[in-house]
Design a protein around this motif. Structure first.
Motif, PDB file in Angstrom:
ATOM      1  N   LYS A  51      -7.147   4.509  -8.108  1.00  0.00           N
ATOM      2  CA  LYS A  51      -8.541   4.832  -7.754  1.00  0.00           C
ATOM      3  C   LYS A  51      -8.940   6.207  -8.278  1.00  0.00           C
ATOM      4  O   LYS A  51      -8.140   7.159  -8.193  1.00  0.00           O
ATOM      5  N   PHE A  68      -2.736  -5.173   1.519  1.00  0.00           N
ATOM      6  CA  PHE A  68      -1.507  -4.509   1.043  1.00  0.00           C
ATOM      7  C   PHE A  68      -1.029  -3.539   2.113  1.00  0.00           C
ATOM      8  O   PHE A  68      -1.299  -2.342   2.070  1.00  0.00           O
ATOM      9  N   PRO A  69      -0.295  -4.070   3.118  1.00  0.00           N
ATOM     10  CA  PRO A  69       0.235  -3.202   4.164  1.00  0.00           C
ATOM     11  C   PRO A  69       1.197  -2.170   3.583  1.00  0.00           C
ATOM     12  O   PRO A  69       1.851  -2.426   2.579  1.00  0.00           O
ATOM     13  N   LYS A  70       1.252  -1.008   4.255  1.00  0.00           N
ATOM     14  CA  LYS A  70       2.207   0.035   3.872  1.00  0.00           C
ATOM     15  C   LYS A  70       3.341   0.043   4.891  1.00  0.00           C
ATOM     16  O   LYS A  70       3.117  -0.026   6.101  1.00  0.00           O
ATOM     17  N   GLY A 124      -1.136   1.314  12.478  1.00  0.00           N
ATOM     18  CA  GLY A 124      -0.109   1.217  13.524  1.00  0.00           C
ATOM     19  C   GLY A 124      -0.680   0.944  14.916  1.00  0.00           C
ATOM     20  O   GLY A 124       0.059   0.574  15.830  1.00  0.00           O
ATOM     21  N   GLN A 169     -12.916  -2.372  -1.789  1.00  0.00           N
ATOM     22  CA  GLN A 169     -11.784  -2.132  -0.872  1.00  0.00           C
ATOM     23  C   GLN A 169     -12.313  -1.355   0.327  1.00  0.00           C
ATOM     24  O   GLN A 169     -12.760  -0.215   0.180  1.00  0.00           O
ATOM     25  N   TYR A 198      -0.599   4.579   0.581  1.00  0.00           N
ATOM     26  CA  TYR A 198      -1.246   5.731   1.231  1.00  0.00           C
ATOM     27  C   TYR A 198      -0.254   6.348   2.223  1.00  0.00           C
ATOM     28  O   TYR A 198       0.416   5.624   2.967  1.00  0.00           O
ATOM     29  N   TYR A 217      -3.707  10.082  -3.491  1.00  0.00           N
ATOM     30  CA  TYR A 217      -2.441  10.030  -2.755  1.00  0.00           C
ATOM     31  C   TYR A 217      -1.378  10.932  -3.381  1.00  0.00           C
ATOM     32  O   TYR A 217      -0.347  11.214  -2.768  1.00  0.00           O
ATOM     33  N   TRP A 231      -8.391  -2.508   3.825  1.00  0.00           N
ATOM     34  CA  TRP A 231      -7.450  -1.390   3.986  1.00  0.00           C
ATOM     35  C   TRP A 231      -7.169  -1.082   5.454  1.00  0.00           C
ATOM     36  O   TRP A 231      -7.949  -1.436   6.323  1.00  0.00           O
ATOM     37  N   SER A 261       2.682  -7.583  13.423  1.00  0.00           N
ATOM     38  CA  SER A 261       2.273  -7.303  12.053  1.00  0.00           C
ATOM     39  C   SER A 261       1.981  -8.606  11.303  1.00  0.00           C
ATOM     40  O   SER A 261       0.943  -8.741  10.634  1.00  0.00           O
ATOM     41  N   ASP A 306      -0.827  -0.768  -4.577  1.00  0.00           N
ATOM     42  CA  ASP A 306      -2.099  -0.054  -4.457  1.00  0.00           C
ATOM     43  C   ASP A 306      -1.803   1.436  -4.292  1.00  0.00           C
ATOM     44  O   ASP A 306      -1.172   1.841  -3.320  1.00  0.00           O
ATOM     45  N   ARG A 361      10.801  -3.888   7.527  1.00  0.00           N
ATOM     46  CA  ARG A 361       9.383  -4.194   7.798  1.00  0.00           C
ATOM     47  C   ARG A 361       8.662  -4.625   6.521  1.00  0.00           C
ATOM     48  O   ARG A 361       7.765  -5.460   6.561  1.00  0.00           O
ATOM     49  N   GLY A 378       0.825  -1.210   0.000  1.00  0.00           N
ATOM     50  CA  GLY A 378       0.000   0.000   0.000  1.00  0.00           C
ATOM     51  C   GLY A 378       0.857   1.256   0.000  1.00  0.00           C
ATOM     52  O   GLY A 378       1.939   1.284   0.589  1.00  0.00           O
ATOM     53  N   PHE A 421       0.082  -2.217  17.198  1.00  0.00           N
ATOM     54  CA  PHE A 421       1.375  -2.460  17.857  1.00  0.00           C
ATOM     55  C   PHE A 421       1.354  -2.142  19.348  1.00  0.00           C
ATOM     56  O   PHE A 421       2.274  -2.506  20.065  1.00  0.00           O
ATOM     57  N   ASN A 440       6.638  -8.151   6.287  1.00  0.00           N
ATOM     58  CA  ASN A 440       5.211  -8.216   5.927  1.00  0.00           C
ATOM     59  C   ASN A 440       4.934  -9.147   4.742  1.00  0.00           C
ATOM     60  O   ASN A 440       3.781  -9.420   4.432  1.00  0.00           O
TER      61      ASN A 440
HETATM   62  N1  LIG Z   1      -9.471   2.814  -0.177  1.00  0.00           N
HETATM   63  C1  LIG Z   1      -9.253   3.561   0.872  1.00  0.00           C
HETATM   64  O1  LIG Z   1     -10.055   4.439   1.200  1.00  0.00           O
HETATM   65  C2  LIG Z   1      -8.023   3.345   1.681  1.00  0.00           C
HETATM   66  C3  LIG Z   1      -7.862   3.984   2.918  1.00  0.00           C
HETATM   67  C4  LIG Z   1      -6.694   3.740   3.642  1.00  0.00           C
HETATM   68  C5  LIG Z   1      -5.726   2.882   3.135  1.00  0.00           C
HETATM   69  N2  LIG Z   1      -5.894   2.286   1.901  1.00  0.00           N
HETATM   70  C6  LIG Z   1      -4.881   1.369   1.315  1.00  0.00           C
HETATM   71  O2  LIG Z   1      -4.518   0.395   2.294  1.00  0.00           O
HETATM   72  C7  LIG Z   1      -3.096   0.439   2.473  1.00  0.00           C
HETATM   73  C8  LIG Z   1      -2.722  -0.003   3.880  1.00  0.00           C
HETATM   74  O3  LIG Z   1      -3.350   0.835   4.861  1.00  0.00           O
HETATM   75  P1  LIG Z   1      -2.583   2.025   5.641  1.00  0.00           P
HETATM   76  O4  LIG Z   1      -1.401   2.475   4.881  1.00  0.00           O
HETATM   77  O5  LIG Z   1      -3.626   3.018   5.988  1.00  0.00           O
HETATM   78  O6  LIG Z   1      -2.147   1.426   7.023  1.00  0.00           O
HETATM   79  P2  LIG Z   1      -1.560   0.037   7.571  1.00  0.00           P
HETATM   80  O7  LIG Z   1      -0.968  -0.733   6.468  1.00  0.00           O
HETATM   81  O8  LIG Z   1      -2.654  -0.523   8.418  1.00  0.00           O
HETATM   82  O9  LIG Z   1      -0.445   0.551   8.585  1.00  0.00           O
HETATM   83  C9  LIG Z   1       0.672   1.275   8.158  1.00  0.00           C
HETATM   84  C10 LIG Z   1       1.466   1.644   9.416  1.00  0.00           C
HETATM   85  O10 LIG Z   1       2.003   0.467  10.033  1.00  0.00           O
HETATM   86  C11 LIG Z   1       3.427   0.586  10.128  1.00  0.00           C
HETATM   87  N3  LIG Z   1       3.985  -0.736   9.858  1.00  0.00           N
HETATM   88  C12 LIG Z   1       3.846  -1.464   8.709  1.00  0.00           C
HETATM   89  N4  LIG Z   1       4.449  -2.657   8.822  1.00  0.00           N
HETATM   90  C13 LIG Z   1       5.002  -2.695  10.061  1.00  0.00           C
HETATM   91  C14 LIG Z   1       5.748  -3.678  10.767  1.00  0.00           C
HETATM   92  N5  LIG Z   1       6.045  -4.859  10.214  1.00  0.00           N
HETATM   93  N6  LIG Z   1       6.170  -3.375  12.034  1.00  0.00           N
HETATM   94  C15 LIG Z   1       5.867  -2.176  12.586  1.00  0.00           C
HETATM   95  N7  LIG Z   1       5.149  -1.207  11.968  1.00  0.00           N
HETATM   96  C16 LIG Z   1       4.718  -1.465  10.717  1.00  0.00           C
HETATM   97  C17 LIG Z   1       3.834   1.619   9.111  1.00  0.00           C
HETATM   98  O11 LIG Z   1       4.973   2.324   9.556  1.00  0.00           O
HETATM   99  P3  LIG Z   1       6.361   2.375   8.706  1.00  0.00           P
HETATM  100  O12 LIG Z   1       6.014   2.919   7.333  1.00  0.00           O
HETATM  101  O13 LIG Z   1       7.210   3.289   9.504  1.00  0.00           O
HETATM  102  O14 LIG Z   1       6.868   0.964   8.663  1.00  0.00           O
HETATM  103  C18 LIG Z   1       2.615   2.552   9.103  1.00  0.00           C
HETATM  104  O15 LIG Z   1       2.704   3.475  10.173  1.00  0.00           O
HETATM  105  C19 LIG Z   1      -2.771   1.907   2.146  1.00  0.00           C
HETATM  106  O16 LIG Z   1      -1.394   2.134   1.994  1.00  0.00           O
HETATM  107  C20 LIG Z   1      -3.608   2.114   0.923  1.00  0.00           C
HETATM  108  O17 LIG Z   1      -2.977   1.526  -0.197  1.00  0.00           O
HETATM  109  C21 LIG Z   1      -7.031   2.501   1.179  1.00  0.00           C
END
Ligand SMILES: NC(=O)c1ccc[n+]([C@@H]2O[C@H](COP(=O)([O-])OP(=O)(O)OC[C@H]3O[C@@H](n4cnc5c(N)ncnc54)[C@H](OP(=O)(O)O)[C@@H]3O)[C@@H](O)[C@H]2O)c1
Length: 280
Positions: A80, A232-234, A197, A165, A27, A55, A191, A217, A50, A240, A25, A200, A244
């Motif tokens: 999107k 798709f984790p970001k 985060g 999604q 975002y 974004y 998502w 994670s 993604d 990390r 991801g 954690f 993942n």
């Molecule tokens: N369609 C929609 O409306 C929508 C909305 C939100 C998100 N999304 C999609 O979903 C994707 C994922 O969601 P998200 O980015 O909101 O959040 P997420 O993947 O739930 O969480 C990302 C956070 O977790 C941390 N992290 C990731 N892997 C880790 C690990 N192994 N250990 C410790 N910390 C870890 C990252 O920090 P670091 O970067 O510092 O590792 C970041 O702060 C987005 O990137 C986007 O593509 C879609």
């Protein structure tokens, strides 16, 4: 050097195509950093990305992919349609810009938010159907659609989206929307699987991660995969990112799965689709 990509299961879509169940991801990856971050993700082994017009980082995704030398047919790119572009001519222009940024082809194109308080989702979906027929856009889907939004598409006699999604994580499992998707043959993409985060800081998830000897994670992402959703984790951190991807050499028991689902408390990490009204 590029790491070997782990064997990632494919999820069948209702249009005959199949999507890798795990991706990356983007975002909140700042536009200026995106090329570097996506290059690191490609090197870690990710092949499914993604992004979104919202974004502001499609250009960086496209540049990283172009520079990587990874054959396009090994990649899956999702983007999107932004909220301000639901009207036909704006949607067609935005699609052209996304195609240009992403190297001329989109695997999966989603309506980012329904904005049903302003727009008839059926009209937006008709434009998506036109885009799929007339542009190099292979599959179309939706994001943040409620069961009522999905019902509106069927009432209007339109095609069924391939995916929805939606937010889904241990604190907001979103099972009513997941069930509505299952009933209609729509694949679910989860998502904010890590609740951006918040997972954690959770003592129960920490205890479970110690019990199975995996990171928090990995435990939460494995829970999403075992529920059958696409994820798709970001992460902007290469270590990390690699962690993942390492989700396919362990399994959670039914009891462990249920204990994670039981953390649901209705707390969202992002906006509620029924009220989200941002059209920047
Ligand atoms: N369609 C929609 O409306 C929508 C909305 C939100 C998100 N999304 C999609 O979903 C994707 C994922 O969601 P998200 O980015 O909101 O959040 P997420 O993947 O739930 O969480 C990302 C956070 O977790 C941390 N992290 C990731 N892997 C880790 C690990 N192994 N250990 C410790 N910390 C870890 C990252 O920090 P670091 O970067 O510092 O590792 C970041 O702060 C987005 O990137 C986007 O593509 C879609």
């Amino acid at each position: 050097m590029t790491a070997p990509t782990p064997q990632i299961p494919l999820i069948d879509l209702n249009d005959g195509r199949a999507i890798p169940q795990l991706g990356f991801g983007t975002y909140q990856v700042p536009p200026a950093d995106t090329e570097k971050v996506v290059t690191a993700a490609l090197e870690a082994g990710y092949r499914h990305f993604d992004t979104a017009q919202m974004y502001g980082n499609e250009d960086g995704v496209g540049r990283a992919i172009a520079a990587s030398g990874v054959p396009r047919e090994e990649l899956w790119l999702t983007t999107k349609l932004n909220n301000s572009f639901h009207e036909r001519s704006a949607a067609l222009e935005a699609t052209e810009r996304s195609l240009e940024a992403l190297g001329g082809r989109i695997d999966l194109y989603l309506v980012h938010w329904p904005l049903a308080m302003h727009d008839d989702v059926a009209r937006v979906w008709e434009v998506m159907e036109e885009v799929r027929s007339d542009h190099p856009v292979d599959s179309i889907g939706v994001s943040n659609f409620t069961p009522a939004n999905l019902a509106r598409l069927s009432e209007a006699g339109l095609s069924t989206p391939t995916v929805n999604q939606i937010e889904s994580n241990p604190y907001f499992v979103n099972d009513a929307v997941r069930a509505a998707c299952a009933d209609r043959g729509i694949a679910v993409e989860a998502w904010s699987p890590l609740a951006q985060g918040a997972v954690f800081d959770d003592p129960q998830l920490t205890a479970l991660s110690e019990q199975v000897d995996r990171s928090v994670s990995q435990v939460v992402l494995r829970w999403v995969l075992q529920r059958g959703d696409i994820v798709f984790p970001k992460s902007s951190n290469p270590e990390r990112m690699r962690q993942n991807l390492e989700l396919f050499d362990f399994e959670l028991t039914d009891e462990q799965m249920a204990s994670i689902s039981a953390l649901h408390n209705g707390t969202r990490s992002g906006p509620d689709p029924d009220t989200f009204d941002w059209r920047g």
